[in-house]
Design a protein around this motif. Structure first.
Motif, PDB file in Angstrom:
ATOM      1  N   LYS A   1       2.299 -84.126 -96.457  1.00  0.00           N
ATOM      2  CA  LYS A   1       0.911 -84.144 -96.903  1.00  0.00           C
ATOM      3  C   LYS A   1       0.356 -82.717 -96.863  1.00  0.00           C
ATOM      4  N   TYR A   2      -0.534 -82.427 -97.806  1.00  0.00           N
ATOM      5  CA  TYR A   2      -1.151 -81.100 -97.884  1.00  0.00           C
ATOM      6  C   TYR A   2      -2.662 -81.265 -97.818  1.00  0.00           C
ATOM      7  N   ASP A   3      -3.290 -80.429 -97.001  1.00  0.00           N
ATOM      8  CA  ASP A   3      -4.724 -80.551 -96.799  1.00  0.00           C
ATOM      9  C   ASP A   3      -5.486 -79.732 -97.834  1.00  0.00           C
ATOM     10  N   MET A   4      -6.829 -79.730 -97.692  1.00  0.00           N
ATOM     11  CA  MET A   4      -7.688 -79.046 -98.645  1.00  0.00           C
ATOM     12  C   MET A   4      -7.508 -77.529 -98.594  1.00  0.00           C
ATOM     13  N   THR A   5      -7.129 -76.998 -97.463  1.00  0.00           N
ATOM     14  CA  THR A   5      -6.940 -75.551 -97.368  1.00  0.00           C
ATOM     15  C   THR A   5      -5.798 -75.092 -98.263  1.00  0.00           C
TER      16      THR A   5
ATOM     17  N   ASN B   1     -14.743 -87.449-105.460  1.00  0.00           N
ATOM     18  CA  ASN B   1     -15.680 -86.876-104.483  1.00  0.00           C
ATOM     19  C   ASN B   1     -15.064 -85.649-103.808  1.00  0.00           C
ATOM     20  N   GLN B   2     -13.788 -85.725-103.459  1.00  0.00           N
ATOM     21  CA  GLN B   2     -13.130 -84.590-102.808  1.00  0.00           C
ATOM     22  C   GLN B   2     -13.020 -83.398-103.758  1.00  0.00           C
ATOM     23  N   ALA B   3     -12.884 -83.662-105.062  1.00  0.00           N
ATOM     24  CA  ALA B   3     -12.813 -82.563-106.018  1.00  0.00           C
ATOM     25  C   ALA B   3     -14.130 -81.797-106.071  1.00  0.00           C
ATOM     26  N   VAL B   4     -15.255 -82.524-106.034  1.00  0.00           N
ATOM     27  CA  VAL B   4     -16.563 -81.852-106.012  1.00  0.00           C
ATOM     28  C   VAL B   4     -16.720 -81.050-104.729  1.00  0.00           C
ATOM     29  N   GLY B   5     -16.305 -81.631-103.590  1.00  0.00           N
ATOM     30  CA  GLY B   5     -16.400 -80.906-102.332  1.00  0.00           C
ATOM     31  C   GLY B   5     -15.573 -79.639-102.329  1.00  0.00           C
ATOM     32  N   LEU B   6     -14.348 -79.702-102.845  1.00  0.00           N
ATOM     33  CA  LEU B   6     -13.494 -78.518-102.899  1.00  0.00           C
ATOM     34  C   LEU B   6     -14.071 -77.476-103.851  1.00  0.00           C
ATOM     35  N   MET B   7     -14.656 -77.910-104.960  1.00  0.00           N
ATOM     36  CA  MET B   7     -15.257 -76.959-105.889  1.00  0.00           C
ATOM     37  C   MET B   7     -16.420 -76.206-105.233  1.00  0.00           C
ATOM     38  N   LEU B   8     -17.254 -76.922-104.474  1.00  0.00           N
ATOM     39  CA  LEU B   8     -18.378 -76.271-103.794  1.00  0.00           C
ATOM     40  C   LEU B   8     -17.881 -75.324-102.696  1.00  0.00           C
TER      41      LEU B   8
ATOM     42  N   GLY C   1     -11.247 -75.480 -95.810  1.00  0.00           N
ATOM     43  CA  GLY C   1     -10.824 -76.847 -96.064  1.00  0.00           C
ATOM     44  C   GLY C   1     -11.743 -77.874 -95.435  1.00  0.00           C
ATOM     45  N   GLU C   2     -12.147 -77.661 -94.185  1.00  0.00           N
ATOM     46  CA  GLU C   2     -13.047 -78.597 -93.520  1.00  0.00           C
ATOM     47  C   GLU C   2     -14.424 -78.610 -94.176  1.00  0.00           C
TER      48      GLU C   2
ATOM     49  N   SER D   1      -9.158 -87.277-105.329  1.00  0.00           N
ATOM     50  CA  SER D   1      -9.874 -88.427-104.771  1.00  0.00           C
ATOM     51  C   SER D   1      -9.414 -88.797-103.372  1.00  0.00           C
ATOM     52  N   SER D   2      -8.756 -87.884-102.667  1.00  0.00           N
ATOM     53  CA  SER D   2      -8.326 -88.164-101.298  1.00  0.00           C
ATOM     54  C   SER D   2      -8.388 -86.881-100.483  1.00  0.00           C
ATOM     55  N   ASP D   3      -8.473 -87.046 -99.154  1.00  0.00           N
ATOM     56  CA  ASP D   3      -8.590 -85.876 -98.277  1.00  0.00           C
ATOM     57  C   ASP D   3      -7.295 -85.076 -98.209  1.00  0.00           C
ATOM     58  N   VAL D   4      -6.169 -85.705 -98.451  1.00  0.00           N
ATOM     59  CA  VAL D   4      -4.873 -85.016 -98.461  1.00  0.00           C
ATOM     60  C   VAL D   4      -4.144 -85.406 -99.740  1.00  0.00           C
ATOM     61  N   VAL D   5      -3.192 -84.577-100.138  1.00  0.00           N
ATOM     62  CA  VAL D   5      -2.404 -84.864-101.333  1.00  0.00           C
ATOM     63  C   VAL D   5      -0.929 -84.691-100.995  1.00  0.00           C
ATOM     64  N   THR D   6      -0.106 -85.423-101.730  1.00  0.00           N
ATOM     65  CA  THR D   6       1.339 -85.252-101.591  1.00  0.00           C
ATOM     66  C   THR D   6       1.921 -84.437-102.742  1.00  0.00           C
ATOM     67  N   SER D   7       1.228 -84.418-103.866  1.00  0.00           N
ATOM     68  CA  SER D   7       1.698 -83.646-105.013  1.00  0.00           C
ATOM     69  C   SER D   7       0.556 -83.449-105.990  1.00  0.00           C
ATOM     70  N   PHE D   8       0.779 -82.575-106.958  1.00  0.00           N
ATOM     71  CA  PHE D   8      -0.176 -82.341-108.041  1.00  0.00           C
ATOM     72  C   PHE D   8       0.525 -82.639-109.360  1.00  0.00           C
ATOM     73  N   ASP D   9      -0.149 -83.422-110.183  1.00  0.00           N
ATOM     74  CA  ASP D   9       0.352 -83.688-111.526  1.00  0.00           C
ATOM     75  C   ASP D   9      -0.489 -82.897-112.519  1.00  0.00           C
TER      76      ASP D   9
END
Length: 605
Positions: free
Chosen positions: A303-307, A131-138, A41-42, A202-210
């Motif tokens: 809130k849910y992190d990238m991990t 930007n966060q989506a590209v980072g998570l994909m990598l 996640g980091e 588009s954010s470092d944390v998310v509250t939900s997924f649509d």
């Protein structure tokens, strides 16, 4: 009664007995859950910050940095330049001559011969978006590279200019050209794509997924892919929504029914538009099951992190990696009042059938009336008499003169004029935009939209009474035959449309059927004219815009609704010319001429 039954059946679709719980049909995905081990996640946030810096420095997508980063991760990296000239300027996104580059890396499966593949795509949007989506994909690519259980190639794609870039990549990957986009082709290919996931974050944390499921022309992915996403969200504790609505647990209450009906109506409106609600919508054309996942960071407490997000995506890809064949065992035609319940095609089609039954009944009555008007009454049989009677004079046996019957020839002029108006509506707005801008102080986009409206309204004033040049063309039998033809024409159109896009077919049937059944030359002209105008597809689009804004709890004023209507008309034309959307050609070449036939029936003389 049939019309009321159809609307009532549709409104009842949100009730629990008609909307059973979703279930996994594919055995390869539904037996057990995998154990996710993603802990990067980091690293994903680090990649996102680095990508944002290079993106700002380059003034667009940092192609060189992406290629270098993917290469360092051990991927097979390729780039694909493309360009597209729009038929008219897109004022919403401020673009006309579009040039961009797609970058993708292929992770070759160590246990297979590159016969099948999966896709994880991220659109490179302007500004700080995604930007966060590209980072998570990598970060996922880095993690996946160290695993040995992959049986399918995995393609990590970053596409520029949203749907335009995705369409260019898909056409080049499958070696086709259906939208006139110019590209250098794809230098590297993996196996046949089995499934795809488009990520927007588009954010470092998310509250939900649509999750977005509506694709081009109302296509939907296999329901098992949606069930897979829902299952992993439940496992990892992620809140998931559809149409921006979080499902309720109390299905027995009236507020829960109203909530489910709102979600169902939002899906119907989105599907009826024929517009893809994400990059996944273009995959469906190539028989590739795909969804778009959007991370939402709202006011909710948890809130849910990238991990956690990465573990959800890892689990989905590992389950898709177990597929032995394409997803096919679950439903492709369905409606969703929530993520945990669905309405199958066998349940919602009767609602449409009841509406079409109104047209069939009206056509049958016209057919019987037409036959009765054309029959010559036979003389009564004489009563047997024991003695012979003198023969009647020949003049008594003469039959009354019959009305001149031109047959179907009287219907040719209105049919030609109505379809000529449809052809003009389809071709002239784009072809005549330069002439309009030379004579009027408007832009190209405004000229196209105003030309559409002008031709649409002018069709109502065309001289539809040219049928009177034929003998008997203005008789009662003439308008009855024309209305019979219009009703059958409309029923066939809507029936074929409902098989491809139920939502669009149902909305058009709900608005056009009452007016089509009631219209006739005799009667209150003002009332029938108003009813027919309100049933036109343009008014249906305008009312759909206001309804959609009410359902999302953001009501629009009359002026704002009109601006949204103009934008929707321009977007519909662009969607057709850029991606092959069928909504505009269907309305211009089929629904509009059929409506003009009914207008001709109303003013028959």
């Amino acid at each position: 009664l049939s019309y009321v039954a159809g609307l009532g059946w549709f409104l009842a679709l949100a009730f629990q007995p008609l909307a059973p719980r979703t279930y996994m049909s594919e055995n390869a995905m539904g037996s057990t859950m995998v154990e996710e081990q993603f802990l990067f996640g980091e690293r994903a946030l680090s990649y996102a910050r680095e990508f944002a810096g290079h993106k700002k420095k380059a003034g667009g997508m940092p192609v060189a940095w992406l290629e270098k980063t993917m290469w360092n991760l051990g991927l097979e990296v390729h780039r694909q330049p493309f360009s597209r000239t729009l038929p008219f300027p897109d004022e919403t996104r401020e673009r006309y001559m579009v040039k961009g580059t797609n970058v993708y890396g292929i992770l070759r499966a160590p246990r297979a011969a590159s016969t099948e593949s999966l896709v994880l795509s991220v659109p490179c949007s302007e500004g700080p978006h995604n930007n966060q989506a590209v980072g998570l994909m990598l970060a996922l690519a880095s993690y996946f590279r160290g695993q040995i259980y992959w049986a399918k190639d995995i393609i990590f794609l970053v596409n520029e200019h949203d749907l335009l870039g995705m369409e260019a990549w898909l056409e080049a990957y499958h070696d086709v050209n259906v939208t006139e986009v110019r590209s250098s082709g794809t230098l590297g290919r993996a196996g046949a794509i089995q499934a795809a996931i488009s990520l927007e974050l588009s954010s470092d944390v998310v509250t939900s997924f649509d999750v977005a499921v509506e694709g081009l022309n109302g296509q939907l992915p296999n329901l098992d892919l949606l069930n897979l996403f829902h299952a992993f969200c439940q496992k990892n504790g992620l809140l998931c929504t559809i149409q921006g609505k979080l499902q309720r647990s109390d299905w027995d209450s009236l507020p829960a029914y109203a909530h489910s009906l709102q979600t169902l109506l939002l899906m119907v409106l989105a599907q009826a538009s024929g517009r893809p609600r994400g990059d996944h919508g273009l995959f469906l054309r190539y028989r590739i099951e795909a969804v778009t996942l959007r991370g939402i960071n709202s006011f909710r407490q948890y809130k849910y992190d990238m991990t956690t997000v990465g573990k959800t995506l890892e689990g989905m890809f590992r389950k898709l990696n177990n597929l032995l064949e394409r997803l096919h065992q679950s439903y492709f035609f369905y409606l969703l009042p929530s993520l945990s319940r669905f309405v199958s095609i066998g349940v919602y089609m009767p609602a449409f059938g009841f509406l079409i039954l109104v047209l069939a009944g009206s056509a049958e009555r016209l057919w019987d009336g037409d036959r009765a008007a054309g029959e010559v009454r036979a003389l009564p049989l004489p009563i047997p008499c024991p003695f012979p009677l003198p023969a009647d004079p020949p003049a008594v046996l003469t039959t009354p003169p019959q009305e001149s019957r031109p047959g179907l020839l009287a219907l040719v002029p209105p049919l030609l004029i109505c379809h000529a108006a449809g052809l003009a509506l389809y071709f002239l707005p784009v072809l005549g935009q330069r002439v309009a801008t030379q004579h009027f102080p408007v832009s190209e986009s405004e000229a196209v939209v105003l030309t559409v409206i002008a031709i649409y309204v002018a069709g109502m004033a065309l001289p539809h009474n040219t049928h009177r040049v034929l003998a008997g063309g203005g008789s009662d039998r003439g308008w009855m035959t024309l209305k019979l033809l219009a009703l059958l024409y409309l029923a066939v159109q809507l029936g074929c449309l409902a098989l491809l896009n139920f939502s669009l077919g149902f909305l058009l049937a709900a608005t056009m059927v009452p007016a089509a059944a009631a219209v006739q030359p005799a009667g209150p002209k003002a009332l029938l004219s108003a009813l027919l105008v309100l049933s036109t597809p343009a008014v249906t689009l305008l009312l759909g815009i206001f309804l959609q804004r009410e359902l999302v709890e953001a009501p629009a004023s009359a002026a704002e609704g009109w601006q949204l209507f103009l934008a929707a008309v321009a977007e519909g034309l662009l969607q057709h010319h850029l991606y092959g959307s069928l909504l505009f050609p269907f309305l211009a070449l089929c629904a509009y001429p059929c409506w003009l036939l009914l207008w001709n029936v109303l003013f028959w003389k």
